[in-house]
Motif scaffolding. Structure first.
Motif, PDB file in Angstrom:
ATOM      1  N   VAL A   1     -31.599 -27.204 -23.009  1.00  0.00           N
ATOM      2  CA  VAL A   1     -32.929 -26.813 -22.232  1.00  0.00           C
ATOM      3  C   VAL A   1     -32.620 -25.272 -22.229  1.00  0.00           C
ATOM      4  O   VAL A   1     -31.645 -24.553 -21.953  1.00  0.00           O
TER       5      VAL A   1
ATOM      6  N   THR B   1     -37.315 -25.199 -20.807  1.00  0.00           N
ATOM      7  CA  THR B   1     -37.867 -26.009 -21.827  1.00  0.00           C
ATOM      8  C   THR B   1     -36.927 -26.724 -22.506  1.00  0.00           C
ATOM      9  O   THR B   1     -35.833 -26.147 -23.094  1.00  0.00           O
ATOM     10  N   ASP B   2     -37.191 -28.055 -22.773  1.00  0.00           N
ATOM     11  CA  ASP B   2     -36.366 -29.079 -23.607  1.00  0.00           C
ATOM     12  C   ASP B   2     -36.457 -28.524 -24.929  1.00  0.00           C
ATOM     13  O   ASP B   2     -37.598 -29.019 -25.669  1.00  0.00           O
TER      14      ASP B   2
ATOM     15  N   PRO C   1     -37.438 -21.136 -27.531  1.00  0.00           N
ATOM     16  CA  PRO C   1     -37.994 -22.332 -28.115  1.00  0.00           C
ATOM     17  C   PRO C   1     -38.714 -21.972 -29.419  1.00  0.00           C
ATOM     18  O   PRO C   1     -39.084 -20.849 -29.563  1.00  0.00           O
TER      19      PRO C   1
END
Length: 705
Positions: free
Chosen positions: A591, A595-596, A644
């Motif tokens: 994570v 956010t994963d 991400p």
């Protein structure tokens, strides 16, 4: 600003360099003077004295790996995916940085912050590469851009391998092999002029000093005065190296070298705003502040002695002293701004480092009927100290439509200081067994003890930290020689990344299978490998919404893929270098910034890369001298800039070319053009965009003797 992907690692004080590594044993020329019927061991296989050591100045196809097995080892029998860039290839492509040396090597991504000229940026199989010189870690010296003119070859060993190299990142290892004296008279001198007002002169020569041919010397020197793609830039450097080799007999050899490298550059680390594509000649830093000064001196000694009955001793020692200071103003663009005015910041670091590293190894070779045995055991040590002070403050914004420079900051005080000590000690053993010259079993075990200490402060908060670690790693491999020109292997290796205070070292492991083919009667080597590489509990740099960068934990990462490489001299006229790699590098569990990112791709890792370089020689005819034509192409697939996953670099093809005309056997002129069609694209992005280098033209006049 953004986190650096230097070759070798993170910029935190827990440097990647907490351990010295293996030794390099260069097989002396005197060892080849034996009778052809007298066997000598090229571990792990007994071969005859008729086998010649690589001539890296004459061929692009290397036959031996000088560090992968701790001694000179046939690449065909090495249970790992390896590439060697010889001096001949470096010269033919006019590769003047590590990034350009390796850009035709599969499984390696370089230069992904193209306009950041302070460091070499290298990823192997999606992870950091760790760099070595003569098989010993560059450690605290790793932030310095190496000069390829200093080296006879550059070796790339892909994949995790802490058992051979000590604490290191799992992507792979880059080993520089220093030019050392030869027992013959030789010389090479050149002049180069090119793009960006580039002017360069170099010389490399040596000879035997006594009638008994027991003492030889070598002197290598280079001076460069140049600019870079952007305005108000410098890329100046000097390099001087001298070496002496004393070989009183075939059994004993001592080499001592001293070298000094200085650099004076203008880092364009500020990059360019993200709103559109800019001309690479634009400069949005500060001419009075953007500066990078490096001064490094290195003294090295290498001793080899062969006892009777297969017993050999090697000892290696290196001391380095470094001053490395830089400062720059850089763009801070969150990617959401409009207009032509962009915020900036000042950042800089002053650093000094001293490092002593060495090892002592004993190797015993024996034959037991159809079994050849090679046992290697040794100790290694490293003692390093660094002092650093880092500076940061807001800088005046700049209007990119009408750049007005504000000058250097006044009265800067460091926000962080650190005096650090690193001490490492290691024991290792490796056993090679060859059965009927068909099966080769390799097992290695290593134990590393690491001690860290740091005294300093950060944003006014003092710190006094100490920690120690003890780590064990092992490797195992099995090679099957189908015939004299074809071998296959399977291996398992472990990696232990350099630790940080209070955090256990990040561990990784790799499974690999491969095949190597050397067609009989040719100068060629073709290899292919498939791998599965995993690393647990790592941290990655993440750009926050305010433009700052923090390191966040990523639970588990994995890279899978395969590589194919071929190097061949098909005739006296044609040579080909080609490669392809597929790397599927993804985060398996993590994570980041809430956010994963599980299942997302690594930053700066293209899934597909490919390259091809061809060189064709036309012999002299009548009044026309010999000519050589070279052409190359590099394909980089698309890749994401960070986690991400969001923005990405688009796929690109870059073309390079070369032409050489020989006036006679000793004099030639060469024309090299990199990025022939001046293709421009974003190769890296953090708080700004970074472009690949522009087209570069260089003309070199060379004289050899």
């Amino acid at each position: 600003m953004r986190e650096h992907h230097l070759i070798g690692g993170r910029r935190s004080f827990a440097l990647h360099a907490l351990l010295g590594c293996t030794s390099l044993n260069l097989l002396p020329m005197s060892a080849l003077a034996q009778d052809a019927a007298t066997p000598y061991r090229l571990s792990p296989i007994i071969v005859t004295g008729a086998v010649a050591v690589d001539d890296d100045a004459q061929s692009v196809v290397a036959q031996e790996l000088w560090v992968g097995g701790k001694v000179a080892t046939s690449i065909l029998d090495t249970p790992a995916s390896v590439s060697v860039v010889t001096a001949q290839e470096i010269e033919a492509r006019n590769a003047d940085t590590l990034e350009t040396v390796l850009q035709y090597t599969p499984g390696i991504h370089t230069d992904f912050y193209g306009s950041d000229d302070r460091n070499d940026y290298v990823l192997m199989r999606g992870f950091q590469a760790t760099s070595y010189r003569e098989g010993m870690t560059l450690g605290s010296m790793r932030g310095v851009r190496e000069d390829p003119f200093a080296y006879a070859r550059v070796e790339a060993i892909r994949g995790a391998n802490s058992t051979l190299f000590g604490v290191s990142d799992p992507g792979g290892s880059i080993n520089f092999v220093t030019k050392t004296p030869r027992f013959e008279r030789f010389g090479d001198a050149y002049l180069t002029a090119g793009s960006n007002d580039h002017a360069e002169v170099g010389i490399d020569f040596g000879d035997i000093l006594d009638d008994e041919a027991t003492l030889a010397y070598r002197l290598t020197a280079k001076a460069q005065d140049s600019g870079l793609d952007y305005a108000t830039s410098r890329d100046d450097s000097t390099f001087l190296m001298g070496g002496l080799t004393w070989s009183p007999s075939d059994a004993t050899e001592l080499t001592v070298t001293f070298d000094r490298l200085t650099r004076d550059g203008t880092p364009n680390s500020g990059g360019y705003p993200m709103d559109r594509q800019y001309d690479r000649s634009d400069f949005f830093g500060e001419p009075d502040y953007n500066d990078h000064a490096v001064d490094r001196s290195t003294l090295s000694a290498f001793l080899r002695h062969e006892f009777a009955n297969g017993l050999n001793l090697r000892a290696n020692l290196r001391y380095s002293d470094l001053t490395d200071d830089f400062g720059y103003a850089y763009i801070v663009d969150p990617g959401t701004g409009t207009g032509t005015v962009f915020d900036r910041a000042f950042f800089g670091t002053d650093r000094t480092a001293q490092e002593l590293i060495g090892n002592v190894m004993v190797q015993y070779d024996a034959q037991f009927g159809a079994i050849d045995s090679s046992t290697l055991a040794g100790i290694e040590f490293r003692d390093a100290q660094t002092e650093s002070a880092s500076y940061y403050t807001a800088a005046p914004a700049i209007d990119v439509a009408d750049s007005v420079y504000s000058g250097a900051p006044v009265g800067l005080t460091p926000y962080a200081t650190a005096d650090e000590d690193y001490t490492t000690k290691s024991l290792f053993v490796q056993q090679n067994l060859s059965f009927d010259d068909r099966f080769i079993a390799t097992v290695g075990l290593r134990r590393d003890w690491l001690e860290l200490a740091s005294v300093g402060d950060s944003f006014g908060v003092p710190s006094d930290l100490q920690d120690d670690f003890a780590e064990t790693s092992w490797r195992g491999a099995l090679t099957y020689k189908i015939n004299e020109g074809l071998s296959t292997y399977a291996s398992y290796v472990q990696s232990v990344a350099p630790p940080e205070f209070g955090v256990s070292p990040e561990r990784g492991h790799q499974y690999e299978v491969g095949v190597k083919y050397q067609p009989a009667g040719t100068t060629a080597l073709i290899s292919a490998a498939a791998f599965d590489l995993e690393k647990n509990n790592i941290t990655v740099p993440v750009v926050q919404a305010d433009g700052s960068i923090t390191r966040e934990l990523v639970g588990k990462t994995r890279a899978r893929g395969f590589e194919i490489e071929g190097k061949a001299e098909l005739s006296n006229n044609l040579s080909i270098i080609g490669g392809y790699s597929y790397v599927d590098a993804e985060v398996e569990r993590a994570v980041v910034r809430g956010t994963d990112v599980s299942g997302q791709a690594f930053a700066n890792v293209p899934r597909h890369t490919a390259s091809l370089w061809m060189s064709y020689a036309v012999p002299e005819s009548g009044n026309l001298g010999a000519q050589t034509f070279g052409i190359g192409a590099r394909y980089l697939g698309d890749y994401y800039f960070g986690l991400p996953n969001a923005d990405k670099a688009e796929a690109a093809i870059l073309v390079d070319a070369a032409y050489t005309y020989a006036f006679d056997a000793a004099t030639e002129v060469a024309l090299n053009v990199s990025n022939l069609f001046d293709e421009q694209h974003v190769v890296g992005s953090g708080t700004a965009n970074y472009y690949n280098p522009a087209r570069n033209v260089a003309v070199t006049l060379r004289r050899s003797w």
